[in-house]
Design a protein around this motif. Structure first.
Motif, PDB file in Angstrom:
ATOM      1  N   LYS A 119      -2.431  76.595 122.656  1.00  0.00           N
ATOM      2  CA  LYS A 119      -1.014  76.852 122.372  1.00  0.00           C
ATOM      3  C   LYS A 119      -0.814  78.307 121.971  1.00  0.00           C
ATOM      4  CE  LYS A 119       2.760  75.301 119.365  1.00  0.00           C
ATOM      5  NZ  LYS A 119       3.129  74.383 118.257  1.00  0.00           N
ATOM      6  N   GLU A 120      -1.713  78.810 121.111  1.00  0.00           N
ATOM      7  CA  GLU A 120      -1.603  80.198 120.675  1.00  0.00           C
ATOM      8  C   GLU A 120      -1.856  81.169 121.829  1.00  0.00           C
ATOM      9  OE1 GLU A 120      -1.061  83.523 118.284  1.00  0.00           O
ATOM     10  OE2 GLU A 120      -0.485  81.409 118.029  1.00  0.00           O
ATOM     11  N   ALA A 121      -2.810  80.837 122.711  1.00  0.00           N
ATOM     12  CA  ALA A 121      -3.121  81.704 123.852  1.00  0.00           C
ATOM     13  C   ALA A 121      -1.920  81.819 124.782  1.00  0.00           C
ATOM     14  CB  ALA A 121      -4.326  81.155 124.614  1.00  0.00           C
ATOM     15  N   ASN A 122      -1.207  80.723 124.995  1.00  0.00           N
ATOM     16  CA  ASN A 122      -0.004  80.774 125.825  1.00  0.00           C
ATOM     17  C   ASN A 122       1.078  81.636 125.181  1.00  0.00           C
ATOM     18  OD1 ASN A 122       0.053  78.867 128.332  1.00  0.00           O
ATOM     19  ND2 ASN A 122      -1.121  77.762 126.805  1.00  0.00           N
ATOM     20  N   GLU A 123       1.231  81.497 123.851  1.00  0.00           N
ATOM     21  CA  GLU A 123       2.246  82.274 123.150  1.00  0.00           C
ATOM     22  C   GLU A 123       1.911  83.762 123.183  1.00  0.00           C
ATOM     23  OE1 GLU A 123       5.769  82.961 121.237  1.00  0.00           O
ATOM     24  OE2 GLU A 123       5.018  81.109 122.156  1.00  0.00           O
ATOM     25  N   GLN A 124       0.625  84.095 122.939  1.00  0.00           N
ATOM     26  CA  GLN A 124       0.209  85.491 122.971  1.00  0.00           C
ATOM     27  C   GLN A 124       0.382  86.099 124.359  1.00  0.00           C
ATOM     28  OE1 GLN A 124      -0.722  87.679 120.628  1.00  0.00           O
ATOM     29  NE2 GLN A 124      -0.228  86.126 119.083  1.00  0.00           N
ATOM     30  N   LEU A 125       0.151  85.294 125.386  1.00  0.00           N
ATOM     31  CA  LEU A 125       0.308  85.797 126.749  1.00  0.00           C
ATOM     32  C   LEU A 125       1.764  86.149 127.027  1.00  0.00           C
ATOM     33  CD1 LEU A 125      -1.293  86.375 129.291  1.00  0.00           C
ATOM     34  CD2 LEU A 125      -0.895  84.018 130.023  1.00  0.00           C
ATOM     35  N   ARG A 126       2.692  85.308 126.559  1.00  0.00           N
ATOM     36  CA  ARG A 126       4.118  85.615 126.736  1.00  0.00           C
ATOM     37  C   ARG A 126       4.495  86.909 125.999  1.00  0.00           C
ATOM     38  NH1 ARG A 126       4.426  80.013 125.484  1.00  0.00           N
ATOM     39  NH2 ARG A 126       4.894  78.724 127.310  1.00  0.00           N
ATOM     40  N   ILE A 127       3.992  87.015 124.763  1.00  0.00           N
ATOM     41  CA  ILE A 127       4.336  88.191 123.955  1.00  0.00           C
ATOM     42  C   ILE A 127       3.791  89.468 124.589  1.00  0.00           C
ATOM     43  CG2 ILE A 127       3.915  89.314 121.728  1.00  0.00           C
ATOM     44  CD1 ILE A 127       3.922  86.520 120.463  1.00  0.00           C
ATOM     45  N   GLN A 128       2.523  89.422 125.015  1.00  0.00           N
ATOM     46  CA  GLN A 128       1.894  90.634 125.558  1.00  0.00           C
ATOM     47  C   GLN A 128       2.491  91.026 126.899  1.00  0.00           C
ATOM     48  OE1 GLN A 128       0.119  92.508 123.758  1.00  0.00           O
ATOM     49  NE2 GLN A 128      -0.081  91.025 122.073  1.00  0.00           N
ATOM     50  N   GLN A 129       2.887  90.050 127.701  1.00  0.00           N
ATOM     51  CA  GLN A 129       3.551  90.383 128.957  1.00  0.00           C
ATOM     52  C   GLN A 129       4.862  91.142 128.682  1.00  0.00           C
ATOM     53  OE1 GLN A 129       3.957  86.627 130.983  1.00  0.00           O
ATOM     54  NE2 GLN A 129       2.021  86.848 132.073  1.00  0.00           N
ATOM     55  N   ARG A 130       5.612  90.649 127.722  1.00  0.00           N
ATOM     56  CA  ARG A 130       6.880  91.311 127.371  1.00  0.00           C
ATOM     57  C   ARG A 130       6.617  92.685 126.765  1.00  0.00           C
ATOM     58  NH1 ARG A 130      11.800  92.303 128.912  1.00  0.00           N
ATOM     59  NH2 ARG A 130      13.295  92.539 127.200  1.00  0.00           N
ATOM     60  N   THR A 131       5.563  92.808 125.954  1.00  0.00           N
ATOM     61  CA  THR A 131       5.240  94.091 125.327  1.00  0.00           C
ATOM     62  C   THR A 131       4.883  95.140 126.375  1.00  0.00           C
ATOM     63  OG1 THR A 131       4.419  92.944 123.358  1.00  0.00           O
ATOM     64  CG2 THR A 131       3.740  95.228 123.654  1.00  0.00           C
ATOM     65  N   VAL A 132       4.124  94.742 127.397  1.00  0.00           N
ATOM     66  CA  VAL A 132       3.765  95.687 128.461  1.00  0.00           C
ATOM     67  C   VAL A 132       5.004  96.161 129.195  1.00  0.00           C
ATOM     68  CG1 VAL A 132       2.582  95.894 130.683  1.00  0.00           C
ATOM     69  CG2 VAL A 132       1.417  94.829 128.767  1.00  0.00           C
ATOM     70  N   GLU A 133       5.923  95.256 129.470  1.00  0.00           N
ATOM     71  CA  GLU A 133       7.160  95.643 130.160  1.00  0.00           C
ATOM     72  C   GLU A 133       7.940  96.666 129.332  1.00  0.00           C
ATOM     73  OE1 GLU A 133       9.184  92.003 130.763  1.00  0.00           O
ATOM     74  OE2 GLU A 133       7.738  91.217 132.222  1.00  0.00           O
ATOM     75  N   LEU A 134       8.039  96.428 128.028  1.00  0.00           N
ATOM     76  CA  LEU A 134       8.778  97.348 127.171  1.00  0.00           C
ATOM     77  C   LEU A 134       8.059  98.686 127.039  1.00  0.00           C
ATOM     78  CD1 LEU A 134       9.905  94.867 124.357  1.00  0.00           C
ATOM     79  CD2 LEU A 134      11.286  95.790 126.234  1.00  0.00           C
ATOM     80  N   ALA A 135       6.726  98.652 126.913  1.00  0.00           N
ATOM     81  CA  ALA A 135       5.948  99.891 126.799  1.00  0.00           C
ATOM     82  C   ALA A 135       6.065 100.714 128.077  1.00  0.00           C
ATOM     83  CB  ALA A 135       4.488  99.576 126.494  1.00  0.00           C
ATOM     84  N   GLN A 136       6.115 100.028 129.236  1.00  0.00           N
ATOM     85  CA  GLN A 136       6.263 100.735 130.510  1.00  0.00           C
ATOM     86  C   GLN A 136       7.635 101.422 130.585  1.00  0.00           C
ATOM     87  OE1 GLN A 136       3.845 100.823 133.130  1.00  0.00           O
ATOM     88  NE2 GLN A 136       5.214 102.481 133.775  1.00  0.00           N
ATOM     89  N   ILE A 137       8.667 100.720 130.114  1.00  0.00           N
ATOM     90  CA  ILE A 137      10.003 101.317 130.097  1.00  0.00           C
ATOM     91  C   ILE A 137      10.046 102.516 129.153  1.00  0.00           C
ATOM     92  CG2 ILE A 137      12.409 100.899 129.449  1.00  0.00           C
ATOM     93  CD1 ILE A 137      12.000  97.982 130.343  1.00  0.00           C
ATOM     94  N   SER A 138       9.422 102.337 127.985  1.00  0.00           N
ATOM     95  CA  SER A 138       9.415 103.429 126.995  1.00  0.00           C
ATOM     96  C   SER A 138       8.682 104.658 127.540  1.00  0.00           C
ATOM     97  CB  SER A 138       8.751 102.948 125.709  1.00  0.00           C
ATOM     98  OG  SER A 138       8.611 104.001 124.774  1.00  0.00           O
ATOM     99  N   TYR A 139       7.545 104.434 128.203  1.00  0.00           N
ATOM    100  CA  TYR A 139       6.795 105.561 128.749  1.00  0.00           C
ATOM    101  C   TYR A 139       7.590 106.260 129.858  1.00  0.00           C
ATOM    102  CZ  TYR A 139       3.161 108.230 131.117  1.00  0.00           C
ATOM    103  OH  TYR A 139       2.441 109.243 131.696  1.00  0.00           O
ATOM    104  N   GLY A 140       8.247 105.469 130.702  1.00  0.00           N
ATOM    105  CA  GLY A 140       9.049 106.074 131.764  1.00  0.00           C
ATOM    106  C   GLY A 140      10.186 106.926 131.211  1.00  0.00           C
ATOM    107  N   MET A 141      10.841 106.418 130.169  1.00  0.00           N
ATOM    108  CA  MET A 141      11.934 107.168 129.550  1.00  0.00           C
ATOM    109  C   MET A 141      11.409 108.466 128.914  1.00  0.00           C
ATOM    110  SD  MET A 141      13.975 103.989 127.770  1.00  0.00           S
ATOM    111  CE  MET A 141      15.040 105.095 126.843  1.00  0.00           C
TER     112      MET A 141
END
Length: 445
Positions: free
Chosen positions: A370-392
């Motif tokens: 259960k925790e692994a699934n939750e962490q996977l969702r969080i980290q996927q979203r974090t990568v998307e945000l970090a990619q946007i931040s780096y592009g900006m």
């Protein structure tokens, strides 16, 4: 360098290069190779074959037994028998009489067939249980190997992905160091910024070296598990692909029911408990009578010479029954029955303990899942945000609205987010493998 020495050196290099054969392998292929190449599995397969032969040996006690034999004796003095003196024509109460020839020949064939041997029958059933136990242990070892190989494979995939990210980051940081040095030379950057960029580059190089060494060690371990030769260069064809979080969750009772029917170690413990009951019956069977049908055919001759054509070979034959029953064995049988009873209690307790252990393992793994699934969702979203931040931040830097330091920080955040995402994918795969193994669903092909 002499021409001959140069030729020898080139030949050695060529031979060394040819010995380093590369093999590209996927996880299913690794599991398939391990099914025949792993040495522990080979040893266990031989143990299984050994138990089959033990079962055959035990079963032979219930089958007919036929034997033939022959003997020859040379007597320097004739054999002596003692007869009443009246039989020998003397006045002595007992008279020794020399009889027989100095050459004695004897040939016989004997046969026996157990008619009633409850102990041997029960021992044969016990040996069959041992054979089943070894089969389950072989399957259990295959499951353990499948888990170890899968995790070792994922370890290598994780390190390869981390290496790729670190190398990409190293390229960007080397460019940043070059830019910082250029700005410092123009008086537009502080020396501290250059030093910071240099330290970042060196730290990345150190991390790459560390990961590369660990990857080599992990490859050696994986090759040992698979049963491949150390000289083979291993290349992984799979990738640590992004996982989608699994919707829903396993139910503990359903997982426990699956484990009870599929786990080989639980099957082994169940067989051991059943065998302990049979061992009591085996010990009690030694108190029962044994009946055996026997028969023999014998030819014998005696003479003082070796003119065998003149020998007389009178036959002797018989058939009959032999009955044997223990009356007193010094409490040996009573002690064996008590020992078997103690062993039965141990196996019953062990069976209950294993069941509780499996239940606790499944509960822990389900929580981790259960925790692994939750962490996977969080980290996927974090990568998307970090990619946007780096592009900006990259756009701002190109337009002169931010500093190189801010861009470096954004790059570091993106790299860390990607590393965390890789770790989340890895943990998701590993927990899934362990959960499958805990339910008895993971096996080698």
């Amino acid at each position: 360098m002499k021409r001959s020495n140069l030729i020898i050196l080139l030949l050695l290099i060529a031979l060394h290069g040819s010995a380093q054969t590369a093999k590209r392998i996927s996880l299913p292929e690794a599991l398939s190779i391990a099914a025949t190449g792993n040495r522990q599995l080979q040893i266990q397969a031989l143990e299984e074959a050994y138990r089959k032969e033990v079962t055959r040996e035990t079963r032979s006690r219930l089958l007919p037994n036929v034997a033939a034999g022959a003997s020859y004796q040379r007597y320097f003095d004739r054999q002596v028998i003692f007869l009443p003196g009246s039989f020998a024509g003397t006045a002595k109460p007992v008279q020794d009489v020399a009889v027989g020839g100095k050459n004695a020949f004897n040939g016989l064939v004997t046969a026996s067939q157990p008619i009633l041997n409850e102990g041997a029958w029960r021992q044969t059933k016990a040996a069959a249980y041992d054979e089943k136990i070894q089969r389950e242990k072989t399957a259990d070892l295959k499951g353990n190997l499948g888990t170890q190989i899968s995790i070792a494979y994922f370890d290598m995939l994780l390190m390869q992905s981390q290496l790729a990210l670190h190398r990409q980051s190293l390229e960007r940081n080397e460019k940043a160091l070059k830019d910082t040095r250029s700005l410092f030379a123009q008086g537009r950057s502080l020396k501290q910024d250059t030093l910071r960029a240099f330290i970042a580059v060196e730290n990345l190089r150190s991390s790459i070296s560390y990961l590369h060494n660990n990857l080599e060690v992990a490859g050696i371990q994986l090759k040992r598990l698979i049963g491949m030769d150390d000289s083979t260069t291993l290349e992984l064809s799979d990738t640590l692909a992004a996982e989608m979080p699994v919707a829903g969750a396993y139910a503990l009772e359903d997982a426990m029911a699956t484990a009870a029917s599929r786990r080989n170690d639980m099957a082994v413990q169940k067989l051991l408990t059943e065998k302990s009951v049979l061992d009591i019956a085996v010990a009690k069977a030694e108190r029962l009578p044994q009946i055996t049908a026997v028969g023999q055919y014998q030819l014998q001759a005696q003479a003082d010479n070796f003119r065998q054509g003149q020998y007389v070979w009178p036959p002797t034959s018989f058939v009959g029954l032999q009955i044997a029953m223990p009356i007193f064995t010094g409490n040996r049988l009573k002690a064996k029955i008590s020992q078997a009873g103690v062993r039965k209690q141990q196996e019953l307790i062990g069976q209950d303990d294993l069941r509780q252990s499996v239940r606790a393992e499944l509960a822990s793994l389900l929580s981790q899942w259960k925790e692994a699934n939750e962490q996977l969702r969080i980290q996927q979203r974090t990568v998307e945000l970090a990619q946007i931040s780096y592009g900006m931040m990259d756009d701002r830097y190109r337009n002169g609205l931010s500093t190189r330091l801010e861009l470096t920080d954004a790059e570091l955040a993106l790299t860390q987010a990607r590393l965390n995402h890789l770790q989340a994918i890895y943990l998701h795969k590993v927990v899934h493998v362990r959960l499958q193994r805990a339910q008895g669903l993971l096996q080698l092909p």
